[in-house]
Design a protein around this motif. Structure first.
Motif, PDB file in Angstrom:
ATOM      1  N   ARG A 230     -26.291 -18.343  -3.077  1.00 45.41           N
ATOM      2  CA  ARG A 230     -27.140 -17.919  -4.573  1.00 45.41           C
ATOM      3  C   ARG A 230     -26.399 -16.705  -5.140  1.00 45.41           C
ATOM      4  NH1 ARG A 230     -32.927 -18.557  -1.877  1.00 45.41           N
ATOM      5  NH2 ARG A 230     -32.298 -20.412  -0.341  1.00 45.41           N
ATOM      6  N   GLU A 231     -26.393 -15.678  -4.532  1.00 45.15           N
ATOM      7  CA  GLU A 231     -26.051 -14.402  -5.008  1.00 45.15           C
ATOM      8  C   GLU A 231     -24.661 -14.383  -5.535  1.00 45.15           C
ATOM      9  OE1 GLU A 231     -29.391 -14.106  -2.609  1.00 45.15           O
ATOM     10  OE2 GLU A 231     -27.394 -14.724  -1.938  1.00 45.15           O
ATOM     11  N   LEU A 234     -24.962 -16.580  -8.847  1.00 46.13           N
ATOM     12  CA  LEU A 234     -25.486 -15.801  -9.928  1.00 46.13           C
ATOM     13  C   LEU A 234     -24.526 -14.712 -10.450  1.00 46.13           C
ATOM     14  CD1 LEU A 234     -29.086 -15.756  -8.474  1.00 46.13           C
ATOM     15  CD2 LEU A 234     -28.426 -16.633 -10.580  1.00 46.13           C
ATOM     16  N   GLN A 235     -23.724 -14.065  -9.651  1.00 44.88           N
ATOM     17  CA  GLN A 235     -22.649 -12.975  -9.842  1.00 44.88           C
ATOM     18  C   GLN A 235     -21.836 -13.659 -10.844  1.00 44.88           C
ATOM     19  OE1 GLN A 235     -21.546  -9.931  -7.049  1.00 44.88           O
ATOM     20  NE2 GLN A 235     -19.477 -10.535  -7.623  1.00 44.88           N
ATOM     21  N   LYS A 238     -23.307 -14.432 -14.011  1.00 42.34           N
ATOM     22  CA  LYS A 238     -23.386 -13.130 -15.149  1.00 42.34           C
ATOM     23  C   LYS A 238     -22.027 -12.726 -15.473  1.00 42.34           C
ATOM     24  CE  LYS A 238     -24.905  -8.324 -14.368  1.00 42.34           C
ATOM     25  NZ  LYS A 238     -25.179  -7.316 -13.326  1.00 42.34           N
ATOM     26  N   GLN A 427     -36.417 -16.526  -3.644  1.00 36.17           N
ATOM     27  CA  GLN A 427     -35.185 -16.424  -4.670  1.00 36.17           C
ATOM     28  C   GLN A 427     -35.523 -15.157  -5.555  1.00 36.17           C
ATOM     29  OE1 GLN A 427     -32.208 -17.262  -4.120  1.00 36.17           O
ATOM     30  NE2 GLN A 427     -31.335 -16.150  -6.125  1.00 36.17           N
ATOM     31  N   CYS A 428     -36.691 -15.573  -5.979  1.00 36.25           N
ATOM     32  CA  CYS A 428     -36.946 -14.208  -7.017  1.00 36.25           C
ATOM     33  C   CYS A 428     -36.828 -12.995  -6.562  1.00 36.25           C
ATOM     34  CB  CYS A 428     -38.525 -14.705  -7.606  1.00 36.25           C
ATOM     35  SG  CYS A 428     -39.548 -14.848  -6.717  1.00 36.25           S
ATOM     36  N   ARG A 430     -35.243 -11.992  -3.735  1.00 34.53           N
ATOM     37  CA  ARG A 430     -33.814 -11.678  -3.476  1.00 34.53           C
ATOM     38  C   ARG A 430     -33.022 -11.157  -4.775  1.00 34.53           C
ATOM     39  NH1 ARG A 430     -31.498 -16.931  -0.012  1.00 34.53           N
ATOM     40  NH2 ARG A 430     -29.661 -15.858  -0.235  1.00 34.53           N
ATOM     41  N   GLU A 431     -33.469 -11.850  -5.939  1.00 37.98           N
ATOM     42  CA  GLU A 431     -32.765 -11.268  -7.211  1.00 37.98           C
ATOM     43  C   GLU A 431     -33.413  -9.746  -7.494  1.00 37.98           C
ATOM     44  OE1 GLU A 431     -33.385 -14.134 -10.168  1.00 37.98           O
ATOM     45  OE2 GLU A 431     -32.559 -15.622  -8.729  1.00 37.98           O
TER      46      GLU A 431
END
Length: 565
Positions: A230-231, A234-235, A238, A427-428, A430-431
């Motif tokens: 996920r990270e 998301l990166q 971004k 997830q929230c 972790r973000e």
């Protein structure tokens, strides 16, 4: 349950039914009814009223009887399937892939100039991945040295690059852009933090914008990027959002995120989908996402996805994507699994390898290894925390999620600000943890290996391996979390006797980077080799009937490593 029908030529067939008792009985009744209807068809042999326990098959007309067993010709079946798929994909519009207009200065480089540029850019190695007879175009584009050489015919792309303040292309970008803009499949092998995302992103934007079918009339996304975590997904998302190019829209879909919100964004229409394999398959199977129109496919951190067991999901997704797509694969290493994927799903790819394919850690990081007992670890970590300066940021890696939670709670009770990240956190959360460490609100991030790859936090000064990783590849990726974007960093690893199987490989990494190596680490590697040799000899001895007695050695910890243990 057993479904018995002895009137059918052959043996009983075992059918396993999962479900409630009522459901099982209902299915059993349906199967028996179906079999009875088949046996009592008019074309049945004349013995249909005989005792089925001893049927006379010699009287049957094999051409009409259910008793006939027909062998499947799988070669014919495969050919028919391929022909069907070709007819299906033939209805789709052609894919335009080549957007490269080579700069005359690049085109006119001599062979010596090309080799010099590649050598100066971290020793770029480039070649066709597989030398086969199917390769018709053996030309590999020369590397570019400036953004203008790659994109001068696309001024809007240059404007977006200029906004980011980059001075010059990274080594992987120098060679990747000419290849990808030419429409060729590519495998990019480079360590994390080397600009791989931008290497495949900018050609993707041009690919989306220059297809013959207008974006509004496409059935789904044009670009699909698959990422292991996920990270990382998301990166990448971004990074995509930094480039406001002709209104191209992107969405990131991943497990743990709001599925309804992700479905809503997909329904509104997007050109780029960045996804983790699990959530991607979920959305495809439920018809919320159509990937048949994807013509630019990226498998980012392919080695990591295979390590995490995503190969079945990847292969399933690739079956749904048009075969004439352009495919890109990035990887930090070149293991057999990645080679299998490339062989199966890429067409004459070109491999761009920055540096050697041999595994090695980044040279901007000082690597320190301490040989310790397990019960010494916590005191050494607390000592490190006490000596941190205001400029220091550290990621501490652990082998277990429970240890992350335990230490996080302990630090909080002592008033030490920290954040934590692992697979069981929401997830929230972790973000938020990543946001806090990036902003500097906290300077300590406790993590499992979920953060060892793809997480780009430029100002991490230290990596602390509280638990040494299970394999040397993971060690290299952990080290790569610091020393990024031209900075230097420091890696501290606590190495115990339970890690001794990795001592030899660790020594290779440290020697390649010209790091200080504890003498005890050499001793551990030698002892482990001796133990492996002794075990091999014992196995051979048992195999050839030698005595089972004698001293096998290596069972006592103090005997393994000498005086220290």
């Amino acid at each position: 349950m057993w479904i018995n029908k002895e009137c059918i030529k052959g043996n009983n067939t075992l059918i396993t039914v999962i479900g409630s008792k009522d459901a099982q009985e209902q299915l059993k009744s349906m199967i028996e009814s179906l079999l009875n209807s088949k046996v009592m068809e008019p074309h049945e042999c004349e013995t249909q009223n005989d005792d089925c326990s001893n049927p006379d098959y010699s009287k049957c007309d094999d051409s009409n009887s259910i008793n006939t067993i027909t062998d499947i010709d799988w070669t014919v079946a495969a050919k028919e399937c391929e022909e069907y798929q070709q007819k299906q994909w033939a209805t789709y519009p052609d894919v335009k892939k080549n957007f490269y207009i080579e700069d005359p200065e690049v085109a006119n480089m001599t062979k010596e100039e090309v080799e010099k540029i590649r050598l100066e850019n971290n020793d770029i190695n480039v070649a066709h991945t597989f030398e086969t007879d199917t390769i018709t175009d053996h030309h590999i584009p020369n590397p570019v040295q400036t953004f203008e050489q790659a994109f001068k015919h696309y001024p809007d792309i240059l404007v977006e690059i200029e906004k980011q303040g980059f001075e010059k292309p990274s080594p992987i970008q120098c060679q990747a852009w000419p290849i990808l803009l030419s429409g060729k499949d590519m495998i990019g092998i480079a360590q994390t933090g080397t600009g791989k995302t931008l290497a495949f992103l900018l050609p993707a934007l041009l690919h989306i914008d220059n297809q013959e079918i207008p974006r509004s009339k496409r059935s789904g996304p044009t670009v699909l990027v698959m990422a292991p975590t996920r990270e990382l997904a998301l990166q990448i998302h971004k990074e995509v959002k930094k480039y406001d190019y002709h209104g191209i829209r992107a969405v990131c879909v991943y497990g743990g995120g709001n599925r309804s919100e992700q479905v809503k964004m997909l329904s509104e229409g997007v050109e780029i989908v960045i996804a983790t394999p699990g959530r991607l398959n979920d959305l495809v199977q439920t018809d919320y996402l159509d990937v048949k129109g994807v013509s630019y496919l990226v498998l980012d951190e392919a080695d990591r996805m295979l390590d995490m067991g995503f190969e079945p999901q990847i292969r399933k997704t690739l079956l749904d994507v048009r075969p004439d797509r352009q495919s890109i694969m990035t990887s930090a290493t070149w293991p057999p699994g990645v080679r299998r994927l490339a062989t199966s799903y890429m067409k004459n790819p070109i491999t761009v390898c920055v540096g050697s394919m041999d595994l090695k850690a980044v040279h901007s990081v000082t690597q320190k290894v301490y040989i310790v007992n397990e019960d010494e670890k916590i005191d050494l970590l607390k000592e490190f925390f006490q000596n941190m300066t205001l400029e220091d940021k550290v990621i501490v890696f652990f082998g277990k999620k429970a240890k992350v939670d335990d230490l996080g709670s302990d630090l909080a009770l002592h008033g030490v600000k920290c954040q934590s990240i692992h697979g069981d956190r929401e997830q929230c959360d972790r973000e938020q943890a990543l946001a806090d460490i990036k902003s500097g609100d906290v300077r300590i991030l406790l993590s499992t290996d979920v953060a060892s790859r793809g997480i780009d936090i430029e100002d991490i000064t230290h990596v602390f391996n509280y638990d040494f990783p299970r394999d040397i590849e993971e060690y290299v990726h952990r080290v790569g979390r610091t020393g990024r974007a031209g900075r230097t960093g420091e890696s501290i690893s606590l190495f115990t006797r339970r890690d001794w199987a990795l001592a030899k490989e660790l020594i290779k990494i440290l020697e390649e980077a010209e790091q200080e190596i504890p003498q005890e680490l050499y001793s551990m590697a030698d002892r482990h080799d001796e133990m492996q040799k002794r075990k091999s000899e014992e196995r051979d001895g048992r195999r050839y009937g030698s005595s089972r007695g004698g001293n096998r050695g290596g069972r006592n910890g103090s005997d393994r490593f000498g005086g220290r243990w």
